[in-house]
Design a protein around this motif. Structure first.
Motif, PDB file in Angstrom:
ATOM      1  N   ASN A 148      -0.713   4.363   8.071  1.00 19.81           N
ATOM      2  CA  ASN A 148       0.319   4.542   7.010  1.00 19.81           C
ATOM      3  C   ASN A 148       0.763   3.260   6.453  1.00 19.81           C
ATOM      4  OD1 ASN A 148       0.430   7.600   7.129  1.00 19.81           O
ATOM      5  ND2 ASN A 148       2.140   7.384   8.803  1.00 19.81           N
ATOM      6  N   SER A 149       0.999   2.268   7.145  1.00 15.63           N
ATOM      7  CA  SER A 149       1.483   1.007   6.602  1.00 15.63           C
ATOM      8  C   SER A 149       0.329   0.301   5.741  1.00 15.63           C
ATOM      9  CB  SER A 149       1.756  -0.131   7.675  1.00 15.63           C
ATOM     10  OG  SER A 149       0.580  -0.288   8.608  1.00 15.63           O
ATOM     11  N   ARG A 150      -0.766   0.614   5.917  1.00 19.47           N
ATOM     12  CA  ARG A 150      -1.899   0.269   5.271  1.00 19.47           C
ATOM     13  C   ARG A 150      -2.092   0.757   3.878  1.00 19.47           C
ATOM     14  NH1 ARG A 150      -5.941  -2.520   8.008  1.00 19.47           N
ATOM     15  NH2 ARG A 150      -4.797  -3.874   8.135  1.00 19.47           N
ATOM     16  N   VAL A 151      -1.764   2.236   3.881  1.00 16.92           N
ATOM     17  CA  VAL A 151      -1.601   3.156   2.786  1.00 16.92           C
ATOM     18  C   VAL A 151      -0.469   2.746   1.927  1.00 16.92           C
ATOM     19  CG1 VAL A 151      -1.068   5.431   1.958  1.00 16.92           C
ATOM     20  CG2 VAL A 151      -2.683   5.279   3.675  1.00 16.92           C
ATOM     21  N   ARG A 152       0.668   2.413   2.511  1.00 17.56           N
ATOM     22  CA  ARG A 152       1.766   1.788   1.531  1.00 17.56           C
ATOM     23  C   ARG A 152       1.287   0.669   0.778  1.00 17.56           C
ATOM     24  NH1 ARG A 152       4.675   3.737   6.098  1.00 17.56           N
ATOM     25  NH2 ARG A 152       4.625   1.679   6.981  1.00 17.56           N
ATOM     26  N   SER A 159       0.043   7.532  -5.525  1.00 14.24           N
ATOM     27  CA  SER A 159       0.880   7.711  -4.453  1.00 14.24           C
ATOM     28  C   SER A 159       0.280   7.715  -3.038  1.00 14.24           C
ATOM     29  CB  SER A 159       1.682   9.138  -4.667  1.00 14.24           C
ATOM     30  OG  SER A 159       0.835  10.102  -4.429  1.00 14.24           O
ATOM     31  N   ALA A 160       1.019   7.403  -2.107  1.00 14.35           N
ATOM     32  CA  ALA A 160       0.399   7.466  -0.715  1.00 14.35           C
ATOM     33  C   ALA A 160       0.058   8.909  -0.299  1.00 14.35           C
ATOM     34  CB  ALA A 160       1.779   7.140   0.192  1.00 14.35           C
ATOM     35  N   GLU A 161       0.744   9.897  -0.889  1.00 14.04           N
ATOM     36  CA  GLU A 161       0.267  11.223  -0.511  1.00 14.04           C
ATOM     37  C   GLU A 161      -1.194  11.448  -1.342  1.00 14.04           C
ATOM     38  OE1 GLU A 161       3.221  10.427  -1.808  1.00 14.04           O
ATOM     39  OE2 GLU A 161       4.616  11.062  -0.181  1.00 14.04           O
ATOM     40  N   ALA A 162      -1.370  10.950  -2.428  1.00 11.37           N
ATOM     41  CA  ALA A 162      -2.680  10.970  -2.953  1.00 11.37           C
ATOM     42  C   ALA A 162      -3.692  10.322  -2.368  1.00 11.37           C
ATOM     43  CB  ALA A 162      -2.500  10.525  -4.662  1.00 11.37           C
ATOM     44  N   MET A 195      -1.667  -0.391  -0.062  1.00  5.71           N
ATOM     45  CA  MET A 195      -2.743  -0.195  -1.175  1.00  5.71           C
ATOM     46  C   MET A 195      -2.004   0.406  -2.385  1.00  5.71           C
ATOM     47  SD  MET A 195      -5.876   2.067   0.756  1.00  5.71           S
ATOM     48  CE  MET A 195      -6.260   1.747   2.058  1.00  5.71           C
ATOM     49  N   VAL A 196      -0.791   1.355  -2.220  1.00  6.44           N
ATOM     50  CA  VAL A 196      -0.060   1.815  -3.395  1.00  6.44           C
ATOM     51  C   VAL A 196       0.420   0.763  -4.261  1.00  6.44           C
ATOM     52  CG1 VAL A 196       2.007   2.908  -4.041  1.00  6.44           C
ATOM     53  CG2 VAL A 196       0.565   3.910  -2.010  1.00  6.44           C
ATOM     54  N   ARG A 197       0.924  -0.316  -3.227  1.00  5.56           N
ATOM     55  CA  ARG A 197       1.440  -1.407  -3.848  1.00  5.56           C
ATOM     56  C   ARG A 197       0.467  -2.218  -4.749  1.00  5.56           C
ATOM     57  NH1 ARG A 197       5.427  -3.329   0.819  1.00  5.56           N
ATOM     58  NH2 ARG A 197       3.492  -3.259   1.627  1.00  5.56           N
TER      59      ARG A 197
END
Length: 75
Positions: free
Chosen positions: A45-49, A63-66, A51-53
């Motif tokens: 999850n931290s890596r996904v967040r 989005s993180a959800e996407a 990536m979003v940034r």
């Protein structure tokens, strides 16, 4: 290919980054990005967040959800 894998790959290609460039931005190995994009591994999850940034800074709204394949998409 999983939704997560295709979302990461599509966003990366839209912004014109190589796997190496995305890996550098995420402070991880290029092989990690390759494994995310092939569906072998899922990013934490931290890596996904992060990536979003990174993608947002490059002009892609995702989005993180996407990225995780929960819903939504790339704009």
């Amino acid at each position: 290919m999983s939704q997560t894998a295709s979302s990461i790959q599509e966003a990366r290609r839209i912004v014109g980054m190589t796997q190496r460039q995305l890996a550098d931005a995420l402070c991880c190995a290029e092989s990690s990005v390759a494994s995310y994009e092939s569906g072998v591994r899922s990013p934490r999850n931290s890596r996904v967040r992060l990536m979003v940034r990174v993608f947002k800074e490059m002009g892609v709204s995702i989005s993180a959800e996407a990225i995780r394949g929960d819903f939504g998409g790339i704009e």
